[in-house]
Design a protein around this motif. Structure first.
Motif, PDB file in Angstrom:
ATOM      1  N   THR A  39       0.854  -1.187   0.000  1.00 22.93           N
ATOM      2  CA  THR A  39       0.000   0.000   0.000  1.00 22.93           C
ATOM      3  C   THR A  39       0.890   1.236   0.000  1.00 22.93           C
ATOM      4  O   THR A  39       1.834   1.330   0.798  1.00 22.93           O
ATOM      5  CB  THR A  39      -0.909   0.012   1.231  1.00 22.93           C
ATOM      6  N   LEU A  40       0.581   2.175  -0.902  1.00 18.10           N
ATOM      7  CA  LEU A  40       1.376   3.394  -1.014  1.00 18.10           C
ATOM      8  C   LEU A  40       0.460   4.551  -1.368  1.00 18.10           C
ATOM      9  O   LEU A  40      -0.245   4.507  -2.388  1.00 18.10           O
ATOM     10  CB  LEU A  40       2.470   3.223  -2.075  1.00 18.10           C
ATOM     11  N   ASP A  41       0.440   5.568  -0.506  1.00 14.58           N
ATOM     12  CA  ASP A  41      -0.368   6.769  -0.745  1.00 14.58           C
ATOM     13  C   ASP A  41      -1.829   6.433  -1.007  1.00 14.58           C
ATOM     14  O   ASP A  41      -2.464   6.974  -1.930  1.00 14.58           O
ATOM     15  CB  ASP A  41       0.201   7.581  -1.925  1.00 14.58           C
ATOM     16  N   GLY A  42      -2.356   5.540  -0.219  1.00  7.37           N
ATOM     17  CA  GLY A  42      -3.765   5.192  -0.328  1.00  7.37           C
ATOM     18  C   GLY A  42      -4.105   4.260  -1.484  1.00  7.37           C
ATOM     19  O   GLY A  42      -5.283   3.972  -1.704  1.00  7.37           O
ATOM     20  N   GLN A  43      -3.121   3.800  -2.210  1.00 11.05           N
ATOM     21  CA  GLN A  43      -3.342   2.896  -3.339  1.00 11.05           C
ATOM     22  C   GLN A  43      -2.706   1.532  -3.046  1.00 11.05           C
ATOM     23  O   GLN A  43      -1.662   1.444  -2.400  1.00 11.05           O
ATOM     24  CB  GLN A  43      -2.741   3.468  -4.630  1.00 11.05           C
ATOM     25  N   THR A  91       1.264  -4.298 -10.590  1.00 13.82           N
ATOM     26  CA  THR A  91      -0.131  -4.314 -10.997  1.00 13.82           C
ATOM     27  C   THR A  91      -0.944  -3.449 -10.039  1.00 13.82           C
ATOM     28  O   THR A  91      -1.048  -3.776  -8.852  1.00 13.82           O
ATOM     29  CB  THR A  91      -0.706  -5.736 -10.997  1.00 13.82           C
ATOM     30  N   PRO A  92      -1.496  -2.332 -10.509  1.00 19.49           N
ATOM     31  CA  PRO A  92      -2.337  -1.508  -9.619  1.00 19.49           C
ATOM     32  C   PRO A  92      -3.623  -2.246  -9.263  1.00 19.49           C
ATOM     33  O   PRO A  92      -4.274  -2.856 -10.107  1.00 19.49           O
ATOM     34  CB  PRO A  92      -2.636  -0.259 -10.466  1.00 19.49           C
ATOM     35  N   LEU A  93      -4.011  -2.167  -7.995  1.00 21.98           N
ATOM     36  CA  LEU A  93      -5.224  -2.832  -7.513  1.00 21.98           C
ATOM     37  C   LEU A  93      -6.311  -1.847  -7.093  1.00 21.98           C
ATOM     38  O   LEU A  93      -7.388  -2.275  -6.674  1.00 21.98           O
ATOM     39  CB  LEU A  93      -4.880  -3.752  -6.332  1.00 21.98           C
ATOM     40  N   GLY A  94      -6.015  -0.554  -7.196  1.00 17.17           N
ATOM     41  CA  GLY A  94      -7.032   0.432  -6.831  1.00 17.17           C
ATOM     42  C   GLY A  94      -6.824   0.985  -5.427  1.00 17.17           C
ATOM     43  O   GLY A  94      -5.915   0.583  -4.696  1.00 17.17           O
ATOM     44  N   PRO A  95      -7.703   1.910  -5.044  1.00 14.51           N
ATOM     45  CA  PRO A  95      -7.577   2.543  -3.717  1.00 14.51           C
ATOM     46  C   PRO A  95      -7.918   1.560  -2.599  1.00 14.51           C
ATOM     47  O   PRO A  95      -8.575   0.538  -2.811  1.00 14.51           O
ATOM     48  CB  PRO A  95      -8.573   3.687  -3.782  1.00 14.51           C
TER      49      PRO A  95
END
Length: 249
Positions: free
Chosen positions: A198-202, A230-234
């Motif tokens: 988790t980084l900066d709310g993402q 892979t981005p997973l969203g907020p």
């Protein structure tokens, strides 16, 4: 072949033409006083056997140069050694005899099947035995005690599917002429992990680097490796806790 005198001195010494029955498999039939043998020869295994023996002899020559104490008790060296006048030397006759066994194995049968079918039947049995070894070692499957038929069937199907995937991947790796052993391939794939951060709310999923032959496995299977990031969203917000009041009695 080494332990039975009839096989080593009679069967293997019998002249005869080999019949090619499959890739890297030749057979010939030998009958000794009614006992039927099938001598099988694999050219690829013969090369491996010769290379392994050459490596042993190279180490043995080096060890002999360092003194007899370095070779005493080494079972790999023992069959190529001889004692002459109180000193240890390489037994060249034993080396030549061992070379005659390169790539060969001998079957004895009381069936009337043709020699090529005897060899194929034996290889089929060998594949079954290898399957059991693979399940217990490489796939690390263990027996489970089930109390219902459906769970027993499910366990058997899961074992079969795992073995089927292993066989299919090994076949595809061989088709690409990738020179890697199955244990090494599984070791390299076992080092591929996914880590969620988790980084900066993402939220993100990170993949570790592909080491060794792991990329060969993905390529052979026709599967694209997951992205490194892979981005997973907020981050999902936790639901608000209900408003409660504690009443003392």
């Amino acid at each position: 072949m080494r332990q039975q005198k009839e096989v080593s001195e009679v069967v293997l010494a019998r002249a005869g033409r080999y019949q090619r029955v499959a890739e890297n498999l030749e057979v010939k039939e030998v009958v000794v006083e009614g006992r039927r043998y099938v001598v099988c020869r694999n050219s690829e295994e013969a090369k491996k056997d010769a290379a392994a023996r050459a490596a042993i002899l190279a180490k043995l020559e080096t060890a002999l140069g360092q003194g007899p104490k370095t070779v005493v008790g080494n079972t790999g060296f023992r069959r190529f050694l001889t004692v002459a006048k109180g000193s240890l030397t390489i037994n060249r006759a034993a080396v030549a005899a061992d070379a005659r066994l390169d790539g060969k194995f001998v079957l004895r049968t009381n069936t009337t099947l043709p020699a090529d079918e005897v060899a194929r039947a034996y290889k089929s049995l060998w594949r079954v035995e290898r399957a059991f070894r693979e399940q217990k070692s490489t796939l690390e499957l263990r027996p489970l005690f089930h109390h219902r038929d459906d769970t027993s069937v499910g366990h058997i199907v899961a074992c079969f599917l795992a073995l089927r995937l292993e066989v299919d991947l090994q076949r595809r790796v061989d088709e690409r002429s990738i020179d890697v052993s199955w244990p090494d391939l599984m070791r390299d794939l076992g080092q591929v992990h996914a880590v969620e951060v988790t980084l900066d709310g993402q939220r993100y999923r990170l993949r570790t680097d592909l080491v060794g032959s792991a990329h060969h496995a993905f390529a052979a299977a026709g599967v694209r490796p997951p992205s490194v990031v892979t981005p997973l969203g907020p981050i999902a917000e936790a639901p608000e806790a209900p408003d409660t009041t504690t009443v003392g009695v």
